[in-house]
Design a protein around this motif. Structure first.
Motif, PDB file in Angstrom:
ATOM      1  N   ARG A  71       0.807  -1.270  -0.116  1.00 57.98           N
ATOM      2  CA  ARG A  71      -0.029  -0.091  -0.057  1.00 57.98           C
ATOM      3  C   ARG A  71       0.664   1.307   0.114  1.00 57.98           C
ATOM      4  O   ARG A  71       1.953   1.118   0.263  1.00 57.98           O
ATOM      5  CB  ARG A  71      -0.736  -0.150   1.140  1.00 57.98           C
ATOM      6  N   SER A  72       0.216   2.342  -0.200  1.00 58.45           N
ATOM      7  CA  SER A  72       0.893   3.408  -0.305  1.00 58.45           C
ATOM      8  C   SER A  72       0.596   4.290   0.933  1.00 58.45           C
ATOM      9  O   SER A  72      -0.353   4.040   1.527  1.00 58.45           O
ATOM     10  CB  SER A  72       0.393   4.685  -1.453  1.00 58.45           C
ATOM     11  N   GLY A  73       1.488   5.247   1.369  1.00 62.56           N
ATOM     12  CA  GLY A  73       1.406   6.086   2.241  1.00 62.56           C
ATOM     13  C   GLY A  73       2.259   7.251   2.626  1.00 62.56           C
ATOM     14  O   GLY A  73       2.951   7.390   1.651  1.00 62.56           O
ATOM     15  N   TYR A  74       2.246   7.990   3.519  1.00 63.13           N
ATOM     16  CA  TYR A  74       3.028   9.213   3.829  1.00 63.13           C
ATOM     17  C   TYR A  74       4.471   8.699   3.739  1.00 63.13           C
ATOM     18  O   TYR A  74       5.097   7.554   4.136  1.00 63.13           O
ATOM     19  CB  TYR A  74       2.850   9.774   4.988  1.00 63.13           C
ATOM     20  N   ASP A  75       5.483   9.515   3.062  1.00 67.93           N
ATOM     21  CA  ASP A  75       6.639   9.336   2.830  1.00 67.93           C
ATOM     22  C   ASP A  75       7.635   9.363   4.358  1.00 67.93           C
ATOM     23  O   ASP A  75       7.386  10.196   5.046  1.00 67.93           O
ATOM     24  CB  ASP A  75       7.328  10.434   1.967  1.00 67.93           C
ATOM     25  N   PRO A  76       8.036   8.117   4.627  1.00 66.86           N
ATOM     26  CA  PRO A  76       8.697   8.142   5.989  1.00 66.86           C
ATOM     27  C   PRO A  76       9.781   9.238   6.412  1.00 66.86           C
ATOM     28  O   PRO A  76       9.797   9.551   7.338  1.00 66.86           O
ATOM     29  CB  PRO A  76       9.212   6.717   6.115  1.00 66.86           C
ATOM     30  N   VAL A  77      10.464   9.282   5.195  1.00 63.49           N
ATOM     31  CA  VAL A  77      11.748  10.411   5.508  1.00 63.49           C
ATOM     32  C   VAL A  77      11.214  11.892   5.896  1.00 63.49           C
ATOM     33  O   VAL A  77      11.752  12.461   6.685  1.00 63.49           O
ATOM     34  CB  VAL A  77      12.435  10.276   4.110  1.00 63.49           C
ATOM     35  N   GLU A  78       9.842  12.086   5.115  1.00 58.89           N
ATOM     36  CA  GLU A  78       9.496  13.442   5.280  1.00 58.89           C
ATOM     37  C   GLU A  78       8.728  13.692   6.801  1.00 58.89           C
ATOM     38  O   GLU A  78       8.753  14.514   7.428  1.00 58.89           O
ATOM     39  CB  GLU A  78       8.535  13.808   4.161  1.00 58.89           C
ATOM     40  N   ILE A 133       8.698  15.251  12.517  1.00 55.94           N
ATOM     41  CA  ILE A 133       8.586  14.606  14.071  1.00 55.94           C
ATOM     42  C   ILE A 133       9.912  15.318  14.572  1.00 55.94           C
ATOM     43  O   ILE A 133       9.852  15.734  15.886  1.00 55.94           O
ATOM     44  CB  ILE A 133       8.183  13.305  14.163  1.00 55.94           C
ATOM     45  N   GLY A 134      11.004  15.029  14.064  1.00 57.86           N
ATOM     46  CA  GLY A 134      12.164  15.447  14.629  1.00 57.86           C
ATOM     47  C   GLY A 134      12.101  16.843  14.987  1.00 57.86           C
ATOM     48  O   GLY A 134      12.456  17.204  16.113  1.00 57.86           O
ATOM     49  N   ARG A 135      11.755  17.573  14.156  1.00 58.90           N
ATOM     50  CA  ARG A 135      11.556  19.181  14.521  1.00 58.90           C
ATOM     51  C   ARG A 135      10.569  19.286  15.419  1.00 58.90           C
ATOM     52  O   ARG A 135      10.806  20.188  16.372  1.00 58.90           O
ATOM     53  CB  ARG A 135      10.876  19.988  13.254  1.00 58.90           C
ATOM     54  N   ILE A 136       9.496  18.693  15.567  1.00 53.25           N
ATOM     55  CA  ILE A 136       8.505  18.865  16.746  1.00 53.25           C
ATOM     56  C   ILE A 136       9.060  18.508  17.905  1.00 53.25           C
ATOM     57  O   ILE A 136       9.080  19.237  18.965  1.00 53.25           O
ATOM     58  CB  ILE A 136       7.235  17.887  16.365  1.00 53.25           C
ATOM     59  N   GLU A 137       9.768  17.375  18.075  1.00 54.97           N
ATOM     60  CA  GLU A 137      10.335  17.005  19.225  1.00 54.97           C
ATOM     61  C   GLU A 137      11.452  17.838  19.652  1.00 54.97           C
ATOM     62  O   GLU A 137      11.709  18.248  20.976  1.00 54.97           O
ATOM     63  CB  GLU A 137      11.067  15.495  19.017  1.00 54.97           C
ATOM     64  N   SER A 138      12.400  18.462  18.894  1.00 52.31           N
ATOM     65  CA  SER A 138      13.323  19.392  19.206  1.00 52.31           C
ATOM     66  C   SER A 138      12.646  20.654  19.854  1.00 52.31           C
ATOM     67  O   SER A 138      13.139  21.300  20.792  1.00 52.31           O
ATOM     68  CB  SER A 138      14.036  19.675  17.829  1.00 52.31           C
ATOM     69  N   LEU A 192       9.722  20.642  21.269  1.00 51.06           N
ATOM     70  CA  LEU A 192       9.179  20.448  22.662  1.00 51.06           C
ATOM     71  C   LEU A 192      10.259  20.193  23.662  1.00 51.06           C
ATOM     72  O   LEU A 192      10.053  19.833  24.696  1.00 51.06           O
ATOM     73  CB  LEU A 192       8.144  19.314  22.352  1.00 51.06           C
ATOM     74  N   GLY A 193      11.420  20.088  23.138  1.00 45.52           N
ATOM     75  CA  GLY A 193      12.652  19.852  24.144  1.00 45.52           C
ATOM     76  C   GLY A 193      13.108  18.579  24.318  1.00 45.52           C
ATOM     77  O   GLY A 193      13.502  18.079  25.358  1.00 45.52           O
ATOM     78  N   ARG A 194      12.497  17.651  23.343  1.00 46.69           N
ATOM     79  CA  ARG A 194      12.741  16.286  23.759  1.00 46.69           C
ATOM     80  C   ARG A 194      13.835  15.560  22.702  1.00 46.69           C
ATOM     81  O   ARG A 194      13.849  14.538  22.429  1.00 46.69           O
ATOM     82  CB  ARG A 194      11.429  15.490  23.357  1.00 46.69           C
ATOM     83  N   GLY A 195      14.398  16.527  21.765  1.00 44.01           N
ATOM     84  CA  GLY A 195      15.392  15.951  20.866  1.00 44.01           C
ATOM     85  C   GLY A 195      16.340  16.987  20.847  1.00 44.01           C
ATOM     86  O   GLY A 195      16.297  17.872  21.551  1.00 44.01           O
ATOM     87  N   PRO A 196      17.344  16.766  19.738  1.00 46.01           N
ATOM     88  CA  PRO A 196      18.388  17.676  19.632  1.00 46.01           C
ATOM     89  C   PRO A 196      18.077  19.126  19.347  1.00 46.01           C
ATOM     90  O   PRO A 196      17.121  19.277  18.772  1.00 46.01           O
ATOM     91  CB  PRO A 196      19.310  17.234  18.374  1.00 46.01           C
ATOM     92  N   HIS A 197      18.598  20.137  19.930  1.00 44.81           N
ATOM     93  CA  HIS A 197      18.150  21.649  19.633  1.00 44.81           C
ATOM     94  C   HIS A 197      18.893  22.151  18.453  1.00 44.81           C
ATOM     95  O   HIS A 197      18.783  23.391  18.409  1.00 44.81           O
ATOM     96  CB  HIS A 197      18.233  22.277  20.960  1.00 44.81           C
ATOM     97  N   THR A 198      19.429  21.384  17.795  1.00 38.35           N
ATOM     98  CA  THR A 198      19.764  21.832  16.627  1.00 38.35           C
ATOM     99  C   THR A 198      18.944  22.059  15.304  1.00 38.35           C
ATOM    100  O   THR A 198      19.157  22.628  14.086  1.00 38.35           O
ATOM    101  CB  THR A 198      21.121  20.880  15.958  1.00 38.35           C
ATOM    102  N   ASP A 240      15.469  23.270  13.277  1.00 37.28           N
ATOM    103  CA  ASP A 240      14.532  24.588  13.365  1.00 37.28           C
ATOM    104  C   ASP A 240      13.167  24.308  14.066  1.00 37.28           C
ATOM    105  O   ASP A 240      12.583  23.328  13.631  1.00 37.28           O
ATOM    106  CB  ASP A 240      14.273  24.886  11.726  1.00 37.28           C
ATOM    107  N   PRO A 241      12.985  25.236  15.027  1.00 38.51           N
ATOM    108  CA  PRO A 241      11.602  25.019  15.621  1.00 38.51           C
ATOM    109  C   PRO A 241      10.565  24.957  14.859  1.00 38.51           C
ATOM    110  O   PRO A 241      10.672  25.531  13.445  1.00 38.51           O
ATOM    111  CB  PRO A 241      11.546  26.155  16.630  1.00 38.51           C
ATOM    112  N   VAL A 242       9.440  24.493  15.087  1.00 42.21           N
ATOM    113  CA  VAL A 242       8.109  24.443  14.343  1.00 42.21           C
ATOM    114  C   VAL A 242       7.037  24.909  15.372  1.00 42.21           C
ATOM    115  O   VAL A 242       7.227  24.559  16.290  1.00 42.21           O
ATOM    116  CB  VAL A 242       8.081  22.702  13.876  1.00 42.21           C
ATOM    117  N   THR A 243       5.896  25.510  14.684  1.00 43.72           N
ATOM    118  CA  THR A 243       4.933  25.762  15.319  1.00 43.72           C
ATOM    119  C   THR A 243       3.682  24.890  15.264  1.00 43.72           C
ATOM    120  O   THR A 243       3.751  24.009  14.290  1.00 43.72           O
ATOM    121  CB  THR A 243       4.315  27.249  14.609  1.00 43.72           C
ATOM    122  N   ALA A 244       2.539  24.901  15.852  1.00 40.21           N
ATOM    123  CA  ALA A 244       1.613  24.342  15.800  1.00 40.21           C
ATOM    124  C   ALA A 244       0.898  24.442  14.121  1.00 40.21           C
ATOM    125  O   ALA A 244       0.515  23.579  13.740  1.00 40.21           O
ATOM    126  CB  ALA A 244       0.377  24.501  16.822  1.00 40.21           C
TER     127      ALA A 244
END
Length: 174
Positions: free
Chosen positions: A2-9, A14-19, A21-27, A29-33
């Motif tokens: 089946r097709s689905g969302y591109d995992p890399v994208e 999600i990496g930017r979101i976690e960053s 939220l302070g749960r990942g590397p702070h390197t 770019d921050p993301v907004t809601a």
């Protein structure tokens, strides 16, 4: 396959979101809601299941909005455990208010009015503003009329969301 969302994208967002939220590397770019709400992904064979990603992103939106509204607290003014609990229930109520189910296409879907009425009861229960709270068991056992050839919510989306929120309601009673 089946097709689905591109995992890399998806993973990059999600990496930017976690960053943010302070749960990942702070390197990263921050993301907004709003950035999360406007995110789109290419489709790939064997990609992530769209519904699962959409629900996860909705939870991240709530977390990002909560973080943005959270005042800076002094160490002496930390809230009690009960205050934290009520804040968490408020974020869950806001999540229910913002949920957007995909429309049913070319087939049957749940009656939108019936689903919306249950969601209103869930919000009131989570906020503690009703004399007739709904239980997790009632939500798990909820049945809705189905509609044909008119507006209705995608059944799988509604069922998946309600299954998760029923667990939250069980916590409200605890």
């Amino acid at each position: 396959m089946r097709s689905g969302y591109d995992p890399v994208e998806v993973d990059a967002l999600i990496g930017r979101i976690e960053s943010t939220l302070g749960r990942g590397p702070h390197t990263l770019d921050p993301v907004t809601a709003d950035d999360v709400r406007q995110a789109t992904f290419h489709s790939r064979r064997g990609g992530y299941l769209e519904t699962a990603v959409d629900f996860a992103l909705e939870a991240f939106v709530v977390a990002l909005e909560t973080q943005a509204k959270r005042p800076v607290r002094l160490a002496l003014a930390e809230p009690t455990g009960e205050m934290l609990r009520e804040e968490w229930f408020e974020t869950q109520a806001a999540r229910v208010e913002r949920v957007a189910f995909r429309p049913a296409r070319m087939g049957t879907g749940y009656n939108e009015d019936e689903v919306d009425a249950l969601l209103d009861r869930i919000v009131a229960t989570l906020r503690g503003t009703t004399d007739y709270p709904v239980t997790g068991k009632e939500v798990r056992e909820a049945r809705f009329s189905t509609v044909l050839f008119r507006a209705g919510y995608l059944i799988a989306d509604v069922d998946a969301f309600l299954a998760g929120i029923s667990d939250v309601l069980e916590q409200r009673r605890a």
